[in-house]
Scaffold this active site. Sequence first.
Site, PDB file in Angstrom:
ATOM      1  N   GLU A 127       0.850  -1.203   0.000  1.00  0.00           N
ATOM      2  CA  GLU A 127       0.000   0.000   0.000  1.00  0.00           C
ATOM      3  C   GLU A 127       0.880   1.246   0.000  1.00  0.00           C
ATOM      4  O   GLU A 127       1.982   1.240   0.559  1.00  0.00           O
ATOM      5  CB  GLU A 127      -0.888  -0.074   1.267  1.00  0.00           C
ATOM      6  CG  GLU A 127      -1.725   1.139   1.585  1.00  0.00           C
ATOM      7  CD  GLU A 127      -2.901   1.355   0.631  1.00  0.00           C
ATOM      8  OE1 GLU A 127      -2.667   1.495  -0.568  1.00  0.00           O
ATOM      9  OE2 GLU A 127      -4.040   1.436   1.124  1.00  0.00           O
ATOM     10  N   ASP A 128       0.397   2.292  -0.637  1.00  0.00           N
ATOM     11  CA  ASP A 128       1.181   3.527  -0.674  1.00  0.00           C
ATOM     12  C   ASP A 128       1.230   4.212   0.694  1.00  0.00           C
ATOM     13  O   ASP A 128       2.294   4.575   1.185  1.00  0.00           O
ATOM     14  CB  ASP A 128       0.613   4.488  -1.744  1.00  0.00           C
ATOM     15  CG  ASP A 128      -0.903   4.707  -1.622  1.00  0.00           C
ATOM     16  OD1 ASP A 128      -1.544   4.104  -0.734  1.00  0.00           O
ATOM     17  OD2 ASP A 128      -1.453   5.479  -2.430  1.00  0.00           O
ATOM     18  N   ASP A 150      -3.539   5.842   6.482  1.00  0.00           N
ATOM     19  CA  ASP A 150      -3.990   7.044   7.173  1.00  0.00           C
ATOM     20  C   ASP A 150      -4.810   6.577   8.389  1.00  0.00           C
ATOM     21  O   ASP A 150      -4.259   6.253   9.431  1.00  0.00           O
ATOM     22  CB  ASP A 150      -4.800   7.862   6.164  1.00  0.00           C
ATOM     23  CG  ASP A 150      -5.184   9.232   6.656  1.00  0.00           C
ATOM     24  OD1 ASP A 150      -4.740   9.612   7.745  1.00  0.00           O
ATOM     25  OD2 ASP A 150      -5.942   9.929   5.954  1.00  0.00           O
ATOM     26  N   PHE A 170      -1.254  16.189   3.732  1.00  0.00           N
ATOM     27  CA  PHE A 170      -1.652  15.436   2.545  1.00  0.00           C
ATOM     28  C   PHE A 170      -0.490  15.446   1.561  1.00  0.00           C
ATOM     29  O   PHE A 170       0.034  16.502   1.220  1.00  0.00           O
ATOM     30  CB  PHE A 170      -2.888  16.079   1.908  1.00  0.00           C
ATOM     31  CG  PHE A 170      -3.491  15.237   0.835  1.00  0.00           C
ATOM     32  CD1 PHE A 170      -4.391  14.232   1.137  1.00  0.00           C
ATOM     33  CD2 PHE A 170      -3.138  15.435  -0.495  1.00  0.00           C
ATOM     34  CE1 PHE A 170      -4.942  13.436   0.145  1.00  0.00           C
ATOM     35  CE2 PHE A 170      -3.678  14.645  -1.504  1.00  0.00           C
ATOM     36  CZ  PHE A 170      -4.575  13.643  -1.173  1.00  0.00           C
ATOM     37  N   ARG A 175       0.908  12.247  -9.787  1.00  0.00           N
ATOM     38  CA  ARG A 175       1.428  10.880  -9.603  1.00  0.00           C
ATOM     39  C   ARG A 175       2.818  10.727 -10.201  1.00  0.00           C
ATOM     40  O   ARG A 175       3.614   9.914  -9.769  1.00  0.00           O
ATOM     41  CB  ARG A 175       0.515   9.866 -10.304  1.00  0.00           C
ATOM     42  CG  ARG A 175      -0.840   9.680  -9.670  1.00  0.00           C
ATOM     43  CD  ARG A 175      -1.488   8.415 -10.233  1.00  0.00           C
ATOM     44  NE  ARG A 175      -2.918   8.389 -10.045  1.00  0.00           N
ATOM     45  CZ  ARG A 175      -3.546   8.014  -8.932  1.00  0.00           C
ATOM     46  NH1 ARG A 175      -2.848   7.649  -7.883  1.00  0.00           N
ATOM     47  NH2 ARG A 175      -4.864   8.011  -8.848  1.00  0.00           N
TER      48      ARG A 175
HETATM   49  P1  5GP Z   1      -7.194   5.149   5.150  1.00  0.00           P
HETATM   50  O1  5GP Z   1      -8.334   4.223   4.921  1.00  0.00           O
HETATM   51  O2  5GP Z   1      -6.001   4.508   5.824  1.00  0.00           O
HETATM   52  O3  5GP Z   1      -7.644   6.389   5.905  1.00  0.00           O
HETATM   53  O4  5GP Z   1      -6.775   5.710   3.753  1.00  0.00           O
HETATM   54  C1  5GP Z   1      -5.855   5.111   2.937  1.00  0.00           C
HETATM   55  C2  5GP Z   1      -5.959   5.660   1.530  1.00  0.00           C
HETATM   56  O5  5GP Z   1      -6.292   7.056   1.510  1.00  0.00           O
HETATM   57  C3  5GP Z   1      -4.620   5.542   0.815  1.00  0.00           C
HETATM   58  O6  5GP Z   1      -4.487   4.323   0.152  1.00  0.00           O
HETATM   59  C4  5GP Z   1      -4.671   6.714  -0.141  1.00  0.00           C
HETATM   60  O7  5GP Z   1      -5.331   6.334  -1.320  1.00  0.00           O
HETATM   61  C5  5GP Z   1      -5.515   7.756   0.577  1.00  0.00           C
HETATM   62  N1  5GP Z   1      -4.660   8.733   1.284  1.00  0.00           N
HETATM   63  C6  5GP Z   1      -4.519   8.859   2.623  1.00  0.00           C
HETATM   64  N2  5GP Z   1      -3.665   9.863   2.911  1.00  0.00           N
HETATM   65  C7  5GP Z   1      -3.255  10.366   1.713  1.00  0.00           C
HETATM   66  C8  5GP Z   1      -2.339  11.418   1.348  1.00  0.00           C
HETATM   67  O8  5GP Z   1      -1.719  12.103   2.157  1.00  0.00           O
HETATM   68  N3  5GP Z   1      -2.166  11.611   0.014  1.00  0.00           N
HETATM   69  C9  5GP Z   1      -2.808  10.885  -0.950  1.00  0.00           C
HETATM   70  N4  5GP Z   1      -2.559  11.195  -2.213  1.00  0.00           N
HETATM   71  N5  5GP Z   1      -3.675   9.895  -0.637  1.00  0.00           N
HETATM   72  C10 5GP Z   1      -3.887   9.634   0.684  1.00  0.00           C
END
Ligand code: 5GP
Length: 174
Positions: A97-98, A101, A151, A164
């Site tokens: 996963e990238d 959050d 972010f 990207r």
């Molecule tokens: P979570 O469910 O953990 O809150 O969110 C994970 C997803 O939210 C990540 O896979 C990504 O797609 C998006 N996301 C969360 N934080 C960021 C951020 O700082 N930048 C970007 N581009 N996407 C984010």
Amino acid sequence: MSKKLKLLYNKKTILKRVKDLAQQISQDYPSGEIVLIGVLKGGFIFLADLVRALKTSAHIDFVRLASYGASTHSSGKVKIIKDLETSITGKDVIIVEDIIDTGLTLEFLKQELTKRRPRSLKICALLDKKARRKVEIGVDYVGITMEKDCFVVGYGLDFSEQYRNLPEIFFFDP
Ligand code: 5GP
């Protein structure tokens, strides 16, 4: 859109951490084959660099997830909009996963993939926004734990499909 981008992690830092992660994974799976599951779209560049730094052989597959129910914040309601093409039953699997959050997306994916009875299931994330976590989720391989709650874009991560392509990771300076 006129947002000002500020560099957060440069190329050298990112590639060093990716190399370290690949080394750990290669050590943990010295003989066996693993299945790396890239989470589209944001994780595609990370996965591409990670797999090229591995010493172990790896199968690659992808899932694409979508949140629904809230437009701006993670609602926790997630669905699979592109599923795996291969079976993971009995296999050693790592989700790539990238960024994590709240953890809600990965909690969902982990639950879904566990139902398919892999031999093992681990998580590898390039970036970890630990301070924002809403659910306890074990992350086995973490590239960078973010000190700053912001972010980020670049290195595969987007904002409305932009940025990207940037080779480094930036945040928006308000
Ligand atoms: P979570 O469910 O953990 O809150 O969110 C994970 C997803 O939210 C990540 O896979 C990504 O797609 C998006 N996301 C969360 N934080 C960021 C951020 O700082 N930048 C970007 N581009 N996407 C984010």
